[in-house]
Design a protein around this motif. Sequence first.
Motif, short mmCIF file in Angstrom:
data_model
loop_
_atom_site.label_atom_id
_atom_site.label_comp_id
_atom_site.label_asym_id
_atom_site.label_seq_id
_atom_site.Cartn_x
_atom_site.Cartn_y
_atom_site.Cartn_z
N ARG A 18 0.84 -1.21 0.00
CA ARG A 18 0.00 0.00 0.00
C ARG A 18 0.87 1.26 0.00
NH1 ARG A 18 -2.89 -3.13 3.83
NH2 ARG A 18 -2.06 -1.92 5.59
N GLN A 19 1.92 1.25 0.82
CA GLN A 19 2.78 2.42 0.90
C GLN A 19 3.50 2.67 -0.42
OE1 GLN A 19 2.88 4.49 3.68
NE2 GLN A 19 3.79 5.80 2.11
N LYS A 20 3.97 1.61 -1.03
CA LYS A 20 4.66 1.75 -2.32
C LYS A 20 3.72 2.35 -3.37
CE LYS A 20 7.30 -0.89 -5.76
NZ LYS A 20 7.84 -2.22 -6.13
N LEU A 21 2.47 1.91 -3.36
CA LEU A 21 1.50 2.46 -4.31
C LEU A 21 1.19 3.92 -4.00
CD1 LEU A 21 -0.52 2.15 -6.64
CD2 LEU A 21 -2.17 1.26 -4.99
N LEU A 22 0.94 4.22 -2.73
CA LEU A 22 0.61 5.60 -2.35
C LEU A 22 1.74 6.56 -2.69
CD1 LEU A 22 -1.11 4.90 1.08
CD2 LEU A 22 -2.22 5.86 -0.94
N ASP A 23 2.97 6.10 -2.57
CA ASP A 23 4.12 6.95 -2.91
C ASP A 23 4.11 7.38 -4.37
OD1 ASP A 23 5.01 6.73 -0.32
OD2 ASP A 23 6.57 5.25 -0.74
N GLN A 24 3.41 6.62 -5.22
CA GLN A 24 3.35 6.93 -6.64
C GLN A 24 2.10 7.74 -7.03
OE1 GLN A 24 4.54 3.46 -9.23
NE2 GLN A 24 4.44 2.38 -7.28
N LEU A 25 1.24 8.02 -6.05
CA LEU A 25 -0.04 8.65 -6.36
C LEU A 25 -0.11 10.12 -5.96
CD1 LEU A 25 -2.48 5.73 -5.39
CD2 LEU A 25 -1.63 6.36 -7.66
N GLY A 26 1.02 10.71 -5.64
CA GLY A 26 1.07 12.16 -5.42
C GLY A 26 0.29 12.64 -4.23
N GLY A 75 6.85 12.18 11.12
CA GLY A 75 8.13 12.86 11.09
C GLY A 75 8.47 13.13 9.64
N ARG A 76 9.61 12.62 9.19
CA ARG A 76 9.99 12.75 7.78
C ARG A 76 9.64 11.50 6.99
NH1 ARG A 76 15.97 15.68 7.72
NH2 ARG A 76 15.33 17.62 8.75
N LYS A 77 9.20 10.50 7.67
CA LYS A 77 8.92 9.21 7.01
C LYS A 77 7.48 9.16 6.52
CE LYS A 77 9.07 4.22 7.83
NZ LYS A 77 9.28 3.15 8.84
N LYS A 78 7.32 8.77 5.26
CA LYS A 78 5.98 8.62 4.71
C LYS A 78 5.32 7.37 5.28
CE LYS A 78 6.85 10.89 0.27
NZ LYS A 78 6.87 10.71 -1.21
N ARG A 174 -4.77 2.31 -11.15
CA ARG A 174 -4.51 1.01 -11.77
C ARG A 174 -3.22 0.92 -12.57
NH1 ARG A 174 -10.73 0.48 -13.64
NH2 ARG A 174 -10.24 2.66 -14.07
N PRO A 175 -2.83 1.96 -13.34
CA PRO A 175 -1.54 1.81 -14.04
C PRO A 175 -0.37 1.53 -13.10
CG PRO A 175 -2.81 3.59 -15.01
CD PRO A 175 -3.56 3.16 -13.78
N ALA A 176 -0.29 2.28 -12.01
CA ALA A 176 0.80 2.06 -11.05
C ALA A 176 0.64 0.73 -10.33
CB ALA A 176 0.83 3.21 -10.04
N LEU A 177 -0.59 0.40 -9.96
CA LEU A 177 -0.85 -0.86 -9.25
C LEU A 177 -0.56 -2.05 -10.13
CD1 LEU A 177 -1.93 -2.49 -6.90
CD2 LEU A 177 -4.26 -1.92 -7.62
N HIS A 178 -0.96 -1.99 -11.38
CA HIS A 178 -0.72 -3.10 -12.30
C HIS A 178 0.76 -3.27 -12.61
CE1 HIS A 178 -5.13 -3.14 -13.90
NE2 HIS A 178 -5.04 -3.44 -12.62
N ALA A 179 1.49 -2.15 -12.66
CA ALA A 179 2.94 -2.25 -12.87
C ALA A 179 3.60 -2.94 -11.68
CB ALA A 179 3.53 -0.86 -13.08
N MET A 180 3.10 -2.67 -10.48
CA MET A 180 3.62 -3.36 -9.29
C MET A 180 3.31 -4.85 -9.36
SD MET A 180 2.58 -0.69 -6.25
CE MET A 180 2.79 -1.95 -4.97
#
Length: 449
Positions: A18-26, A75-78, A174-180
């Motif tokens: 989830r975090q990896k996907l959210l990091d790509q969704l601005g 903090g600074r961590k997403k 979906r584009p980012a999720l499907h690439a993952m």
Amino acid sequence: MSKHRQIVHDPEIYRARRQKLLDQLGGAPLLLRAAPTQLRNGDVQYSYRQDSNFYYLTGFEEPESVLLAIPELNGRKKSHRTILFVRPKNKEREIWDGARCGTRGAIKDFGAHESYPIEELSERFQALSQDWNQLAHGLGADPQFDAELLGHFSKRFSGRPRRNQGIPQIIDPRPALHAMRCKKDAHEVEIMQVAADITAEGHITAMAVAEPGMYEFELQAEMEAAFRHGGSPRNGYDSILASGNNANTLHYIENKRRMRSGDLVLIDAGAEFGHYSADVTRTFPVNGTFTEAQKAVYSAVLRVQKKCARALKPGMSYKRWTELAARELCKELLGLGALRGRADTAFKKHSYRDFYMHGLGHYLGMDVHDCGAYETPEGKPITFEPGMVLTIEPGLYFATNNKKAPKELRGIGVRIEDNYLVTKDGNRNLTEAIPKEIRDVEALCQGRG
């Protein structure tokens, strides 16, 4: 004796995804709905299987559920806040339908920070999303849910006080999720190997027990019993058991013909395990011995499969790879007498399409025809990367009514399919345990394997 195979459920795997996907969704919050239940007929429902995207991000299998993942900064961590809306515990319904996880279970077992009954989704979402100017949600998959969602945001114009806020920008995740999903991690590969191993047990069983006089559905029952004994709860797709000329119908699933001595039987079937599917095809003689014509066609297909397998590696483009198969099949068809002239000419004119009508392979994963792009957004062919899993499944088909086919080949249909993981140095065949050399296939079919 059944084998006890289990998946270790680790909520951290899904949190990291989830975090990896959210990091790509601005910075957009993510909204995702579980697969709905579907009526088959009357009041009988289809067996439930969770939406692949939803399971990939949650590990949660129950229907009537919604994921809301809201980006945060620790903090600074997403990081992110995970909210699961689920069916509440209900003693009466659980007597009929089985145990429910409930809101406590969603927090305890699935790593949600908060969980609420699905009936509270509308009210809570309205409050949570009041100031959002972005939302990641895949429009089009569920029009009714889309309409409800837009209805929530339309209330911004009639609320008090009016802030003159429009509908948030809807970002398609979906584009980012499907690439993952297209590139499998070590956890996924481990599960896919189990699915492949179970599938191997089923195909080997089918080869060992097939005999003239059996019906296709009887052979299907033997194979799928091995799937269930191996720990697979369901197939990845409807099994194809196509004997004789039925093998020339690519997605034949009636499986009702009585098999005869001299027939080949083509079995295209895969077990699902942990929501990941295998996809394997084997073609073998019902009586245990290939005829010379069958052997010629089978050997041609096998040579092409092996050549395409050697070519599957990082940097190879999908387009060049599929063209390689077509060019090699043209050469084989010339050798079989099904085509005349030059192989290059046959390739350019697509003459092979009379005997080879499908592609070489596809992505494999949670869906049998798994998500992932074959071209870039600019229209360029993708190149393979480590972690991708693909099928390689060349075939040749000579239907009895195909007047272009040599008479001695009519009625023969052969496909050979395995599942390959692209690695740093090349690839690994996940389904290599299933015999495909002629001598090994005949030995197994004759009880000598």
